[in-house]
Design an enzyme around this catalytic site. Sequence first.
Site, PDB file in Angstrom:
ATOM      1  N   GLY B  10       0.843  -1.204  -0.104  1.00  0.00           N
ATOM      2  CA  GLY B  10       0.096   0.072  -0.084  1.00  0.00           C
ATOM      3  C   GLY B  10       1.080   1.267  -0.168  1.00  0.00           C
ATOM      4  N   ASP B 202     -16.213   3.136  12.929  1.00  0.00           N
ATOM      5  CA  ASP B 202     -14.849   3.235  13.201  1.00  0.00           C
ATOM      6  C   ASP B 202     -14.424   3.345  14.438  1.00  0.00           C
ATOM      7  OD1 ASP B 202     -12.004   4.183  11.618  1.00  0.00           O
ATOM      8  OD2 ASP B 202     -12.699   5.712  13.178  1.00  0.00           O
ATOM      9  N   LYS B 206     -12.296   0.805  17.228  1.00  0.00           N
ATOM     10  CA  LYS B 206     -11.233   1.116  17.899  1.00  0.00           C
ATOM     11  C   LYS B 206     -11.710   0.906  19.555  1.00  0.00           C
ATOM     12  CE  LYS B 206      -9.819   4.642  14.663  1.00  0.00           C
ATOM     13  NZ  LYS B 206     -10.011   6.043  14.063  1.00  0.00           N
TER      14      LYS B 206
END
EC number: 1.1.1.3
Lengths: 431, 431
Positions: B10, B202, B206
């Site tokens: 990436g 998201d 976490k």
Amino acid sequence: METIKIGLIGLGTVGSGVLQMVENNQDKISNITGRQLSVKTIVVRNVAKHRDDVDTSRINLTDNLDDIVNDPEIGIVVEVMGGIHPAKEIITQLLTAKKHVVTANKDLIASAGEELTSIAQQNHCDLMYEASVAGGIPILRTIVNSFSADQILEVKGIVNGTTNYILTQMQQKNWSYADALQKAQELGFAESDPTNDVDGIDAAYKMIILSQFSFGTHLKLNEMKVSGIRHMQLLDVETAASLGYTIKLLGIARRINDGVFAEVGPVLVPADHPLATINNENNAVMVTGQAVGETLFYGPGAGGLPTANSVLSDIVSVTKNIVLGTTGNSFNNYQNQADHVKADEVVYPYYLSLEMLDIPGQMLKLTQIMTKIGASFSQIVQTKNDNPTDNQTARVVIITHDMSKTQLAELKDALEQKDTINLLAAYKVLS
Amino acid sequence: METIKIGLIGLGTVGSGVLQMVENNQDKISNITGRQLSVKTIVVRNVAKHRDDVDTSRINLTDNLDDIVNDPEIGIVVEVMGGIHPAKEIITQLLTAKKHVVTANKDLIASAGEELTSIAQQNHCDLMYEASVAGGIPILRTIVNSFSADQILEVKGIVNGTTNYILTQMQQKNWSYADALQKAQELGFAESDPTNDVDGIDAAYKMIILSQFSFGTHLKLNEMKVSGIRHMQLLDVETAASLGYTIKLLGIARRINDGVFAEVGPVLVPADHPLATINNENNAVMVTGQAVGETLFYGPGAGGLPTANSVLSDIVSVTKNIVLGTTGNSFNNYQNQADHVKADEVVYPYYLSLEMLDIPGQMLKLTQIMTKIGASFSQIVQTKNDNPTDNQTARVVIITHDMSKTQLAELKDALEQKDTINLLAAYKVLS
């Protein structure tokens, strides 16, 4: 499960906290490390005084250091007695006897850390001291582990809880320095002889250690400019507040070109800056990295249990190293030579508090001096005089644009030659 | 000096940041680890697109993963491609080929971290993922290393930069949610499909990772209550502000008795609370420990270089482990079974935004319902209606005293049966 036996030297608030945490958190510690920890021997000066603090059926309470040094069962020793001597000699003796050492002793690490680290390495022992800076904030290990590949540009912060408590009270309750200090002493936030705290020496020791970790350098206390808050006037705290600033005792260490500049002193911090919001006995350290940008770590700067938590994080690290067979590596192994930073490379805006004879022409004189040294100001305020019976003098406060330390010294010299203008205080301003 | 070769999968903003940091910070890294690091091979989907980003005379730019997997020279691989598939299969292949892996992939670690960790250990490889939570804030390693002996009671914070940016703009500029989202998209703080961010997913990923580190538990996304800010009304942001609160999207994970409760949703934070002052795309995580008390870690939550800094801290840790021969240990080895937390054990004050028909007796009805479920309120405010042409209904905001989730559910049920009172929003209040 194997047990690692611990020796403890000192049983004040931090020592008691360490004892309590080792006993209460057995499950988690053994879950993580695969080892049981137990405090076997505690050395104190006065055994009689501490007999009720300890379950002496399980723990050996003694005043004889040899009970730890000569006990082959004890692998890790925690030193929380404080002071440089005889702590230095004791730690040397322990390391030489192949004991891993954990200490919270900032004075000692700031002055003799290099020497003790080298003795530890010669003996393949660990020497760790997370608790020596900012109590419960795990800042040293974070710098070692998490900023290892970044270039740290600046580390600054509130690293002394006593002075932060005093300044917070002055600001919030309009107390004088003397009143705030007395209150801090009553609450146990300041010692009966507060010199080390209020003169900035404690903060300077911590900045020396933070600079070692951040920049790899070994600064000495006598090479740093260190000023405290002993002469802080309530009037300056109030004037700063009216201009949108909070006065904090900051330690600042900055990379400037190839050198490192470090200083401790009162600084005007903008009220909306994160450091301005750190109140009372709390500490905060701000680390600015080239890649990471601005980060801030905030927490209790002292106290038995918070400091004990940092000691325990060291004990667990040593235990992991024992399990992995990797003891004997330096806590901080970043080493770097730094050049001396010249006075004209250190540039800040300044807050200047001036007293001048209330006769025409004084402001002109001041402006002439400023112009001559190439400095200029962004704000100027005439404030009330501290002494209501004095109508001979006026008080003027100036916030300058960026000035180098060379220019500041020139300004001080020039003002000293004027009988009619008196510089009361000069503090950096954080922008 | 020996060189450790790195493979990179990436080359977006984080990948480019990693490349830049490895090249720029050679001296410090080798000073600390005793090893040189160099990126040997970069795998991207479209080689032509990235040819100008890389010095291809020194680095092998390829679209063939085998160039990394089958290269015995490459010891550490950084995965920053994102997404669960095929990242999971690729990391499995890399670990099986005895490559140490560093990833920033929170979705993957939150859903398959346990499985991948076990594959890593079987192959004596390291798997690290500091960058997966809160970008530039080194919170995972800090929990592992610095709270190892403490009992963490709560971990909470602002762990999504996009939603914090949007809420900050709504609060500071009185923008609607739609306008703030559009601005965030223009500035690159929000993606064109913002679902994962604005719906709290998201942040939930976490919090799953933070809970693993803090409590040793393995929560699942579908077991957590997750709500976002998609339906956030400017009127509620303004009303909250007038009552002294800032609305933040918080992740909260708390130890309650023997269980762990975790949730993501909008929360009213008192304006003088440290989390209320974290603005724009920044993140902050607050860790409360039984011994240490309250600590806060603040920094950039995203961005190429800050996130790359966390990736580099992992690379340096792996490198140290290679040097010491201690690879193959789990990044987080705290494991603990947690009970299910019952709805009546989770207790908070709530902010309730209600719309009611503007006829006599409505407040009485509401009070009767509240009394019946055993709840009470500390503040009640009748505010303007969102719609100026509507004079049939009134808007009422209530801040309750502590209420359990059971009580909240009962309240919602009771209100649904009333045609004349409509519950528009219910948010937790941090005290």
